[in-house]
Design a protein around this motif. Sequence first.
Motif, PDB file in Angstrom:
ATOM      1  N   ALA A  14       0.834  -1.196   0.000  1.00  0.00           N
ATOM      2  CA  ALA A  14       0.000   0.000   0.000  1.00  0.00           C
ATOM      3  C   ALA A  14       0.869   1.247   0.000  1.00  0.00           C
ATOM      4  CB  ALA A  14      -0.929   0.016   1.207  1.00  0.00           C
ATOM      5  N   LEU A  15       0.756   2.052  -1.046  1.00  0.00           N
ATOM      6  CA  LEU A  15       1.460   3.325  -1.074  1.00  0.00           C
ATOM      7  C   LEU A  15       0.837   4.263  -0.042  1.00  0.00           C
ATOM      8  CD1 LEU A  15       2.334   2.106  -3.910  1.00  0.00           C
ATOM      9  CD2 LEU A  15       2.616   4.480  -4.614  1.00  0.00           C
TER      10      LEU A  15
ATOM     11  N   GLY B  43       5.145   1.696   1.838  1.00  0.00           N
ATOM     12  CA  GLY B  43       6.435   2.211   1.403  1.00  0.00           C
ATOM     13  C   GLY B  43       6.312   2.969   0.107  1.00  0.00           C
ATOM     14  N   PRO B  44       7.427   3.484  -0.414  1.00  0.00           N
ATOM     15  CA  PRO B  44       7.401   4.229  -1.670  1.00  0.00           C
ATOM     16  C   PRO B  44       7.139   3.325  -2.869  1.00  0.00           C
ATOM     17  CG  PRO B  44       9.656   3.974  -0.912  1.00  0.00           C
ATOM     18  CD  PRO B  44       8.773   3.454   0.190  1.00  0.00           C
ATOM     19  N   HIS B  45       6.796   3.942  -3.981  1.00  0.00           N
ATOM     20  CA  HIS B  45       6.389   3.224  -5.184  1.00  0.00           C
ATOM     21  C   HIS B  45       7.453   2.236  -5.666  1.00  0.00           C
ATOM     22  CE1 HIS B  45       5.697   2.727  -9.545  1.00  0.00           C
ATOM     23  NE2 HIS B  45       4.418   2.817  -9.228  1.00  0.00           N
ATOM     24  N   GLY B  46       8.681   2.698  -5.826  1.00  0.00           N
ATOM     25  CA  GLY B  46       9.746   1.848  -6.353  1.00  0.00           C
ATOM     26  C   GLY B  46       9.988   0.618  -5.506  1.00  0.00           C
ATOM     27  N   TYR B  47       9.949   0.789  -4.204  1.00  0.00           N
ATOM     28  CA  TYR B  47      10.187  -0.318  -3.273  1.00  0.00           C
ATOM     29  C   TYR B  47       9.093  -1.380  -3.392  1.00  0.00           C
ATOM     30  CZ  TYR B  47      10.195  -2.704   1.283  1.00  0.00           C
ATOM     31  OH  TYR B  47      10.178  -3.645   2.286  1.00  0.00           O
ATOM     32  N   LEU B  48       7.832  -0.933  -3.428  1.00  0.00           N
ATOM     33  CA  LEU B  48       6.718  -1.881  -3.481  1.00  0.00           C
ATOM     34  C   LEU B  48       6.630  -2.584  -4.833  1.00  0.00           C
ATOM     35  CD1 LEU B  48       3.918   0.086  -1.579  1.00  0.00           C
ATOM     36  CD2 LEU B  48       5.431  -1.694  -0.702  1.00  0.00           C
ATOM     37  N   ILE B  49       6.895  -1.861  -5.915  1.00  0.00           N
ATOM     38  CA  ILE B  49       6.860  -2.476  -7.241  1.00  0.00           C
ATOM     39  C   ILE B  49       7.953  -3.535  -7.370  1.00  0.00           C
ATOM     40  CG2 ILE B  49       7.214  -2.060  -9.705  1.00  0.00           C
ATOM     41  CD1 ILE B  49       4.470  -1.287  -8.703  1.00  0.00           C
ATOM     42  N   ASP B  50       9.110  -3.281  -6.764  1.00  0.00           N
ATOM     43  CA  ASP B  50      10.186  -4.274  -6.785  1.00  0.00           C
ATOM     44  C   ASP B  50       9.761  -5.540  -6.047  1.00  0.00           C
ATOM     45  OD1 ASP B  50      12.976  -5.097  -7.298  1.00  0.00           O
ATOM     46  OD2 ASP B  50      13.169  -4.980  -5.123  1.00  0.00           O
TER      47      ASP B  50
ATOM     48  N   ALA C 281       6.061   7.927  -6.423  1.00  0.00           N
ATOM     49  CA  ALA C 281       5.333   8.109  -7.679  1.00  0.00           C
ATOM     50  C   ALA C 281       4.986   9.568  -7.937  1.00  0.00           C
ATOM     51  CB  ALA C 281       4.058   7.268  -7.667  1.00  0.00           C
ATOM     52  N   ILE C 282       4.859  10.378  -6.879  1.00  0.00           N
ATOM     53  CA  ILE C 282       4.419  11.763  -7.063  1.00  0.00           C
ATOM     54  C   ILE C 282       5.575  12.738  -7.278  1.00  0.00           C
ATOM     55  CG2 ILE C 282       2.333  11.389  -5.713  1.00  0.00           C
ATOM     56  CD1 ILE C 282       3.664  12.923  -3.411  1.00  0.00           C
ATOM     57  N   ARG C 283       6.811  12.283  -7.127  1.00  0.00           N
ATOM     58  CA  ARG C 283       7.956  13.193  -7.249  1.00  0.00           C
ATOM     59  C   ARG C 283       7.967  13.970  -8.576  1.00  0.00           C
ATOM     60  NH1 ARG C 283      13.071  13.816  -4.542  1.00  0.00           N
ATOM     61  NH2 ARG C 283      14.367  15.150  -5.838  1.00  0.00           N
ATOM     62  N   PRO C 284       7.829  13.301  -9.750  1.00  0.00           N
ATOM     63  CA  PRO C 284       7.849  14.055 -11.010  1.00  0.00           C
ATOM     64  C   PRO C 284       6.714  15.067 -11.115  1.00  0.00           C
ATOM     65  CG  PRO C 284       8.168  11.711 -11.404  1.00  0.00           C
ATOM     66  CD  PRO C 284       7.732  11.847  -9.982  1.00  0.00           C
ATOM     67  N   LEU C 285       5.550  14.741 -10.552  1.00  0.00           N
ATOM     68  CA  LEU C 285       4.413  15.657 -10.611  1.00  0.00           C
ATOM     69  C   LEU C 285       4.656  16.889  -9.753  1.00  0.00           C
ATOM     70  CD1 LEU C 285       1.565  12.996 -10.299  1.00  0.00           C
ATOM     71  CD2 LEU C 285       2.330  14.141 -12.380  1.00  0.00           C
ATOM     72  N   VAL C 286       5.262  16.685  -8.591  1.00  0.00           N
ATOM     73  CA  VAL C 286       5.577  17.809  -7.710  1.00  0.00           C
ATOM     74  C   VAL C 286       6.605  18.717  -8.373  1.00  0.00           C
ATOM     75  CG1 VAL C 286       6.603  18.460  -5.501  1.00  0.00           C
ATOM     76  CG2 VAL C 286       4.986  16.545  -5.611  1.00  0.00           C
TER      77      VAL C 286
ATOM     78  N   LYS D 121      15.041  20.997   2.927  1.00  0.00           N
ATOM     79  CA  LYS D 121      14.168  19.953   2.419  1.00  0.00           C
ATOM     80  C   LYS D 121      14.384  18.664   3.217  1.00  0.00           C
ATOM     81  CE  LYS D 121      14.122  19.641  -2.053  1.00  0.00           C
ATOM     82  NZ  LYS D 121      14.605  19.308  -3.423  1.00  0.00           N
ATOM     83  N   ILE D 122      13.286  18.021   3.588  1.00  0.00           N
ATOM     84  CA  ILE D 122      13.319  16.697   4.203  1.00  0.00           C
ATOM     85  C   ILE D 122      12.577  15.754   3.266  1.00  0.00           C
ATOM     86  CG2 ILE D 122      12.636  15.262   6.161  1.00  0.00           C
ATOM     87  CD1 ILE D 122      12.629  17.777   7.887  1.00  0.00           C
ATOM     88  N   GLU D 123      13.258  14.750   2.744  1.00  0.00           N
ATOM     89  CA  GLU D 123      12.621  13.831   1.810  1.00  0.00           C
ATOM     90  C   GLU D 123      12.072  12.622   2.566  1.00  0.00           C
ATOM     91  OE1 GLU D 123      15.061  12.832  -1.499  1.00  0.00           O
ATOM     92  OE2 GLU D 123      15.105  14.890  -2.270  1.00  0.00           O
ATOM     93  N   SER D 124      10.749  12.448   2.503  1.00  0.00           N
ATOM     94  CA  SER D 124      10.115  11.350   3.226  1.00  0.00           C
ATOM     95  C   SER D 124       8.690  11.153   2.712  1.00  0.00           C
ATOM     96  CB  SER D 124      10.067  11.648   4.725  1.00  0.00           C
ATOM     97  OG  SER D 124       9.340  10.650   5.417  1.00  0.00           O
ATOM     98  N   VAL D 125       8.244   9.880   2.698  1.00  0.00           N
ATOM     99  CA  VAL D 125       6.838   9.586   2.437  1.00  0.00           C
ATOM    100  C   VAL D 125       6.185   8.986   3.685  1.00  0.00           C
ATOM    101  CG1 VAL D 125       7.023   9.263  -0.052  1.00  0.00           C
ATOM    102  CG2 VAL D 125       7.467   7.325   1.466  1.00  0.00           C
ATOM    103  N   SER D 126       6.843   9.091   4.819  1.00  0.00           N
ATOM    104  CA  SER D 126       6.307   8.558   6.062  1.00  0.00           C
ATOM    105  C   SER D 126       5.121   9.401   6.520  1.00  0.00           C
ATOM    106  CB  SER D 126       7.378   8.540   7.145  1.00  0.00           C
ATOM    107  OG  SER D 126       6.807   8.277   8.413  1.00  0.00           O
ATOM    108  N   GLY D 127       3.952   8.775   6.583  1.00  0.00           N
ATOM    109  CA  GLY D 127       2.778   9.498   7.041  1.00  0.00           C
ATOM    110  C   GLY D 127       2.890   9.889   8.501  1.00  0.00           C
TER     111      GLY D 127
END
Length: 304
Positions: A102-103, A132-139, A204-209, A224-230
Amino acid sequence: MIDRRIKFRHIQCFVEIVRQKSMKRAAERLFLTQPAISKTLKELEEILGASLLVRNRAGVSLTRQGEVFLHFAEMSVAALQQGLDGVDKIGRGGKVSLAVGALPSVAARLMPEVAHDFSELAPEVTLQITDGPHGYLIDLLRRGSLDLVIGRLGQPETMQGVSFTQLYNEYVEFVVRKDHPLLADPDMRRIGEWTVIFPPEASAIRPLVERVLIAHGVGDIPRKIESVSGAFGRNHARTSDAIWIISAGVVANEIADGSLVRLPFENSITMGPVGLMTRPDAQSTPAEQVFRLAVNAVVLRLGL
């Protein structure tokens, strides 16, 4: 949006009454008393605001609204029964599990309700959820560690060898704590004045941002702090002046209760599809079919 008061028992009772053409015979088939099945039908009609059946000497007959509702009710019951039968057959041969990635956009908003519905439909199946992030889950999906992934569609190069079934569309939001100084004069070009919680490269949203920032003339963001942790994003954004850039689904509850506030920025170009991702060569299991039913039911219920 589907009324949350409608339960599977309402649909099941209505369909069985029509099939048996009798309240009494339907009650016997469902191992209910006649007053109980009458009460269930009355509840359904009150929720829908329409009469579905008319009693007569021959038993019961459908109203025009009942004819329309019956078509979709029968399809729902048949699809659900097929999935449940498959899960039951496998369950008798041993414990069944379903591994779902689940993203963040769905882990917070969608998955709690999906997990609840799924556990009621298939209590013998163990649901394993990895976020987790998109790349990790798709792998993990490609390697067979996950049965499916639910979340936002990634860039074309990340989706090779992956099947995608769209569920709904979602935006990226810029959110802050209430009383944040930027709310007094919202200008996207000023976000560099504060710390920004930013989606990492694998998301997945990085290019859109990046696209929306370029469109609004936003240059380099020094803090900048890079994180997708809710969990991190919610706590840090609520207790500091940080600006959190994240998918709308992650912060839907916080925006609704007012603990976080969306900045009124133009974000239409960040809209993207959210859906189910699977390996095209993988055969759909009964457990996965029931999970899809639960997902679709929740998406409709939430009006996404």
